[in-house]
Design a protein around this motif. Structure first.
Motif, PDB file in Angstrom:
ATOM      1  N   ARG A 158      32.357 -11.613   2.347  1.00  0.00           N
ATOM      2  CA  ARG A 158      32.655 -10.346   3.000  1.00  0.00           C
ATOM      3  C   ARG A 158      31.382  -9.515   3.133  1.00  0.00           C
ATOM      4  O   ARG A 158      30.399  -9.729   2.402  1.00  0.00           O
ATOM      5  CB  ARG A 158      33.683  -9.566   2.174  1.00  0.00           C
ATOM      6  CG  ARG A 158      35.095 -10.117   2.282  1.00  0.00           C
ATOM      7  CD  ARG A 158      36.032  -9.389   1.342  1.00  0.00           C
ATOM      8  NE  ARG A 158      35.972  -7.941   1.477  1.00  0.00           N
ATOM      9  CZ  ARG A 158      36.617  -7.244   2.416  1.00  0.00           C
ATOM     10  NH1 ARG A 158      37.371  -7.878   3.298  1.00  0.00           N
ATOM     11  NH2 ARG A 158      36.522  -5.934   2.467  1.00  0.00           N
ATOM     12  N   PRO A 159      31.370  -8.538   4.057  1.00  0.00           N
ATOM     13  CA  PRO A 159      30.234  -7.609   4.120  1.00  0.00           C
ATOM     14  C   PRO A 159      30.013  -6.929   2.768  1.00  0.00           C
ATOM     15  O   PRO A 159      30.981  -6.624   2.048  1.00  0.00           O
ATOM     16  CB  PRO A 159      30.662  -6.603   5.188  1.00  0.00           C
ATOM     17  CG  PRO A 159      31.632  -7.344   6.048  1.00  0.00           C
ATOM     18  CD  PRO A 159      32.359  -8.265   5.118  1.00  0.00           C
ATOM     19  N   ILE A 160      28.766  -6.689   2.415  1.00  0.00           N
ATOM     20  CA  ILE A 160      28.447  -6.116   1.103  1.00  0.00           C
ATOM     21  C   ILE A 160      28.934  -4.674   1.017  1.00  0.00           C
ATOM     22  O   ILE A 160      29.594  -4.278   0.050  1.00  0.00           O
ATOM     23  CB  ILE A 160      26.932  -6.196   0.855  1.00  0.00           C
ATOM     24  CG1 ILE A 160      26.488  -7.664   0.824  1.00  0.00           C
ATOM     25  CG2 ILE A 160      26.555  -5.486  -0.448  1.00  0.00           C
ATOM     26  CD1 ILE A 160      24.984  -7.843   0.756  1.00  0.00           C
ATOM     27  N   ALA A 161      28.636  -3.887   2.025  1.00  0.00           N
ATOM     28  CA  ALA A 161      29.063  -2.487   2.042  1.00  0.00           C
ATOM     29  C   ALA A 161      30.373  -2.363   2.810  1.00  0.00           C
ATOM     30  O   ALA A 161      30.669  -3.171   3.692  1.00  0.00           O
ATOM     31  CB  ALA A 161      27.993  -1.613   2.698  1.00  0.00           C
ATOM     32  N   PRO A 162      31.191  -1.367   2.496  1.00  0.00           N
ATOM     33  CA  PRO A 162      32.441  -1.179   3.240  1.00  0.00           C
ATOM     34  C   PRO A 162      32.179  -0.724   4.662  1.00  0.00           C
ATOM     35  O   PRO A 162      31.078  -0.276   5.005  1.00  0.00           O
ATOM     36  CB  PRO A 162      33.165  -0.094   2.437  1.00  0.00           C
ATOM     37  CG  PRO A 162      32.076   0.649   1.739  1.00  0.00           C
ATOM     38  CD  PRO A 162      31.027  -0.369   1.425  1.00  0.00           C
ATOM     39  N   ARG A 163      33.217  -0.825   5.503  1.00  0.00           N
ATOM     40  CA  ARG A 163      33.096  -0.385   6.893  1.00  0.00           C
ATOM     41  C   ARG A 163      32.810   1.105   6.943  1.00  0.00           C
ATOM     42  O   ARG A 163      33.390   1.880   6.160  1.00  0.00           O
ATOM     43  CB  ARG A 163      34.403  -0.686   7.638  1.00  0.00           C
ATOM     44  CG  ARG A 163      34.264  -0.671   9.144  1.00  0.00           C
ATOM     45  CD  ARG A 163      35.615  -0.756   9.825  1.00  0.00           C
ATOM     46  NE  ARG A 163      36.206   0.568  10.006  1.00  0.00           N
ATOM     47  CZ  ARG A 163      37.297   0.818  10.725  1.00  0.00           C
ATOM     48  NH1 ARG A 163      37.921  -0.169  11.309  1.00  0.00           N
ATOM     49  NH2 ARG A 163      37.755   2.043  10.841  1.00  0.00           N
ATOM     50  N   PRO A 164      31.930   1.544   7.856  1.00  0.00           N
ATOM     51  CA  PRO A 164      31.702   2.988   7.992  1.00  0.00           C
ATOM     52  C   PRO A 164      32.999   3.706   8.319  1.00  0.00           C
ATOM     53  O   PRO A 164      33.893   3.131   8.948  1.00  0.00           O
ATOM     54  CB  PRO A 164      30.706   3.085   9.153  1.00  0.00           C
ATOM     55  CG  PRO A 164      30.077   1.740   9.234  1.00  0.00           C
ATOM     56  CD  PRO A 164      31.119   0.764   8.791  1.00  0.00           C
ATOM     57  N   PRO A 165      33.148   4.953   7.919  1.00  0.00           N
ATOM     58  CA  PRO A 165      34.388   5.688   8.214  1.00  0.00           C
ATOM     59  C   PRO A 165      34.562   5.866   9.719  1.00  0.00           C
ATOM     60  O   PRO A 165      33.569   5.982  10.448  1.00  0.00           O
ATOM     61  CB  PRO A 165      34.181   7.032   7.513  1.00  0.00           C
ATOM     62  CG  PRO A 165      32.695   7.169   7.372  1.00  0.00           C
ATOM     63  CD  PRO A 165      32.174   5.782   7.190  1.00  0.00           C
ATOM     64  N   PRO A 166      35.828   5.889  10.192  1.00  0.00           N
ATOM     65  CA  PRO A 166      36.062   6.042  11.632  1.00  0.00           C
ATOM     66  C   PRO A 166      35.657   7.425  12.121  1.00  0.00           C
ATOM     67  O   PRO A 166      35.580   8.364  11.361  1.00  0.00           O
ATOM     68  CB  PRO A 166      37.574   5.824  11.759  1.00  0.00           C
ATOM     69  CG  PRO A 166      38.117   6.117  10.410  1.00  0.00           C
ATOM     70  CD  PRO A 166      37.057   5.734   9.427  1.00  0.00           C
ATOM     71  N   HIS A 213      37.683  -4.989  11.003  1.00  0.00           N
ATOM     72  CA  HIS A 213      36.232  -5.031  11.210  1.00  0.00           C
ATOM     73  C   HIS A 213      35.887  -4.901  12.696  1.00  0.00           C
ATOM     74  O   HIS A 213      34.911  -4.245  13.060  1.00  0.00           O
ATOM     75  CB  HIS A 213      35.663  -6.346  10.680  1.00  0.00           C
ATOM     76  CG  HIS A 213      35.728  -6.461   9.198  1.00  0.00           C
ATOM     77  ND1 HIS A 213      35.246  -7.559   8.508  1.00  0.00           N
ATOM     78  CD2 HIS A 213      36.213  -5.629   8.243  1.00  0.00           C
ATOM     79  CE1 HIS A 213      35.430  -7.402   7.212  1.00  0.00           C
ATOM     80  NE2 HIS A 213      36.024  -6.242   7.025  1.00  0.00           N
ATOM     81  N   GLU A 214      36.650  -5.573  13.536  1.00  0.00           N
ATOM     82  CA  GLU A 214      36.433  -5.520  14.972  1.00  0.00           C
ATOM     83  C   GLU A 214      37.779  -5.379  15.671  1.00  0.00           C
ATOM     84  O   GLU A 214      38.758  -6.021  15.271  1.00  0.00           O
ATOM     85  CB  GLU A 214      35.757  -6.800  15.480  1.00  0.00           C
ATOM     86  CG  GLU A 214      34.403  -7.095  14.883  1.00  0.00           C
ATOM     87  CD  GLU A 214      33.874  -8.437  15.356  1.00  0.00           C
ATOM     88  OE1 GLU A 214      33.675  -8.606  16.577  1.00  0.00           O
ATOM     89  OE2 GLU A 214      33.698  -9.330  14.503  1.00  0.00           O
ATOM     90  N   GLY A 215      37.826  -4.563  16.702  1.00  0.00           N
ATOM     91  CA  GLY A 215      39.058  -4.408  17.460  1.00  0.00           C
ATOM     92  C   GLY A 215      38.757  -4.069  18.902  1.00  0.00           C
ATOM     93  O   GLY A 215      38.013  -3.118  19.182  1.00  0.00           O
TER      94      GLY A 215
END
Length: 554
Positions: free
Chosen positions: A546-554, A197-199
């Protein structure tokens, strides 16, 4: 130099290429001149002039570069200066120092070499410090009249030979473009992992000088620097449990950080560990052998022992009979606190252990006293404290370990702690002994901790003296007796007292170095540590969604 300069939340900055001696600079001259004037002119009825005054000037360049998921977030390198004042009224036997809620006297100075402006800032800061010292001494005298003074009550301040140390050299400016590119490349590793999620990758450092001058005649200057790389990535398991993977790498300068390929490999390793943690089972309650290896061993020493090693007496309260908290080692001299064969040394005079950098030391401490190597533990027996210029019974002099604390006065603190054992065993033997201990207790596995979570310790902000649980494991494995390994998550430790160290089943032979910023910048070298019996708890209560929607694509 690294005692406070490199532990401060802010920094001070200088031109490392200065050719003339630092003592000849307008800033250094302003410090000496204002010190002499203050000693002569400051006086209030009934209290007299200061009997001691020192200025510690930290003059360095702070660099800070951070990138998140491959994008540059912050990049700065800016000059600043600050001075820490130690002004004392009364005399060496009884003065205004070492009281509860003492405030650290400091002042920020202009970045330019403006002699008149520097003196003006020092004049105002010293005036405030004198008035506060007079008020404090008045309260302290009133309390003393209501108390019976112990016959072994130490004086307030030791008498030391004034230091005359000169260590000046040029320091190159940071290559900001290179640091920015490196931070972006390292943080981009986390961007490629959909679990993250964060890096972030943060590169920071300080480089400059520590100039110390006192009314006793001390006048010393030292040059120093450090570089630090922090890698962090965060995620959540399917059940909502927050997960973290972090690594901190230290060096004496930016150009001494490991090669780029090695750093990328470290970031990739953290990213893979985080993904593995997401799939790992939650730990069950456990009571049995626990083996700490790698950086976890040094963090255990930090949490259980490091903050207790300073011998500065507990600060006095403004109420009769009141005192702050003493070190848990008070009354334990010549008593065993570690297994037989164990040695603990603090050596601020060295800057490397093998190939590993030690960045906690320096040539003189924050009271201008030359640093010294001190053997704290011999054959498992506690022998002596680290000392500042605040004496205690049996300790009439400083051993060069005085350090400004984050919120108060100078106290004794470790610099470069080195833990070793004449009975140290190989890593393979540590694992065999852990398995044997588990078998004897009727268990099918033992726990091995490779990394602990980073958090604030009590010693960062308060006095030592209380039992405290260890930080939560960040990387923890079940090691089964048949050799299988299983990553687990969600563990926390029950209370682990300092006295548990003396019953360690075994220590390793090969140390790992950690460095941290607590009260001061401190390095610890520690081998693997095998505890016979620790309580490890499973998590309690609900987890964050958890966040409702998945992480946006990289």
């Amino acid at each position: 130099m690294k005692r406070l300069l490199f532990a401060a939340a802010f920094a001070c900055i200088t031109d490392g290429a200065r050719a003339a001696p630092y003592a000849d600079s307008p800033v250094a001259r302003a410090l000496r001149d204002e010190l002499a004037r203050s000693m002569d002119k400051l006086e209030m009825g009934g209290f007299g002039k200061p009997y001691f005054l020192s200025y510690s000037l930290y003059d360095a360049t702070r660099t800070y570069v951070t990138a998140a998921l491959g994008a540059l977030a912050t990049s700065q390198s800016a000059p600043a200066r600050s001075v820490y004042l130690d002004l004392r009224v009364g005399d060496y036997d009884f003065d205004n120092s070492n009281v509860v809620d003492a405030e650290r006297a400091s002042v920020a100075l202009p970045a330019e070499d403006d002699y008149d402006l520097v003196r003006r800032e020092l004049w105002l800061a010293t005036d405030r410090s004198y008035k506060r010292a007079v008020e404090t001494l008045g309260r302290k005298r009133a309390v003393a009249k209501a108390e019976t003074r112990s016959p072994d009550e130490p004086p307030s301040f030791t008498k030391e030979v004034p230091s005359k140390i000169t260590d000046e050299r040029a320091l190159p400016p940071p290559d900001m473009k290179r640091l920015e590119a490196l931070a972006k490349k390292l943080s981009a590793v986390f961007r490629a992992n959909p679990d993250v999620h964060e890096g972030t990758a943060t590169i920071s450092g300080l480089a400059g000088k520590h100039y110390f001058v006192s009314s006793e005649g001390a006048s010393s200057v030292e040059t120093g620097s450090y570089a630090r790389l922090d890698l962090e990535c965060h995620a959540q398991a399917d059940d909502g449990m927050p997960l973290h993977a972090t690594a901190t790498i230290w060096a004496h300068a930016f150009d001494q950080l490991p090669p780029e390929a090695e750093l990328i490999a470290q970031a990739e390793k953290l990213s893979k560990e985080l993904s593995a943690l997401r799939k790992a089972p939650v730990i069950a309650d456990y009571d049995g052998p626990v083996l700490f290896t790698g950086t976890a061993a040094g963090d255990v020493v930090r949490a259980l022992l490091a903050d207790e090693l300073g011998g500065t007496p507990a600060p006095k309260s403004d109420r009769p009979g009141g005192r702050g908290i003493e070190s848990a080692l008070v009354g334990k001299v010549d008593r065993r606190i570690l297994p037989p064969g164990t040695t603990l040394v603090d050596d601020p005079t060295i800057d490397r252990l093998g190939k590993a950098p030690l960045v906690g030391g320096g040539k003189f401490d924050d009271e201008g006293v030359p640093t010294q190597k001190v053997t704290l533990v011999e054959n498992g027996m506690f022998k002596r404290f680290l000392m500042s210029r605040a004496p205690r019974a049996g300790y009439t002099h400083s051993n060069g370990h005085g350090s400004w604390t984050a919120h108060g006065a100078v106290r004794a603190a470790p610099a470069n702690l080195l833990l070793s054992s004449s009975a140290g065993v190989s890593d393979a033997d540590l694992r065999r002994r852990a398995a044997s201990a588990a078998r004897e207790q009727g268990l099918t596995y033992y726990l091995a901790v490779e990394r602990l979570e980073q958090r604030r310790y009590r010693g960062d902000i308060t006095n030592p003296g209380e039992d405290l649980s260890l930080p939560r494991p960040a990387l923890l494995r079940r090691i089964y007796l048949d050799g299988r390994q299983e990553l687990v998550r969600g563990a926390s430790f029950g209370t682990v007292p300092m006295k548990s160290l003396k019953d360690l089943l075994a220590l390793g032979a090969t140390p790992t170095v950690i460095t941290y910023q607590g009260r001061t910048l401190t390095s610890i070298a520690a081998p693997g540590l095998l505890f016979r019996d620790l309580d490890v708890k499973k998590p309690q209560g609900p987890q964050k969604q958890r966040p409702i929607a998945p992480r946006p694509p990289p």
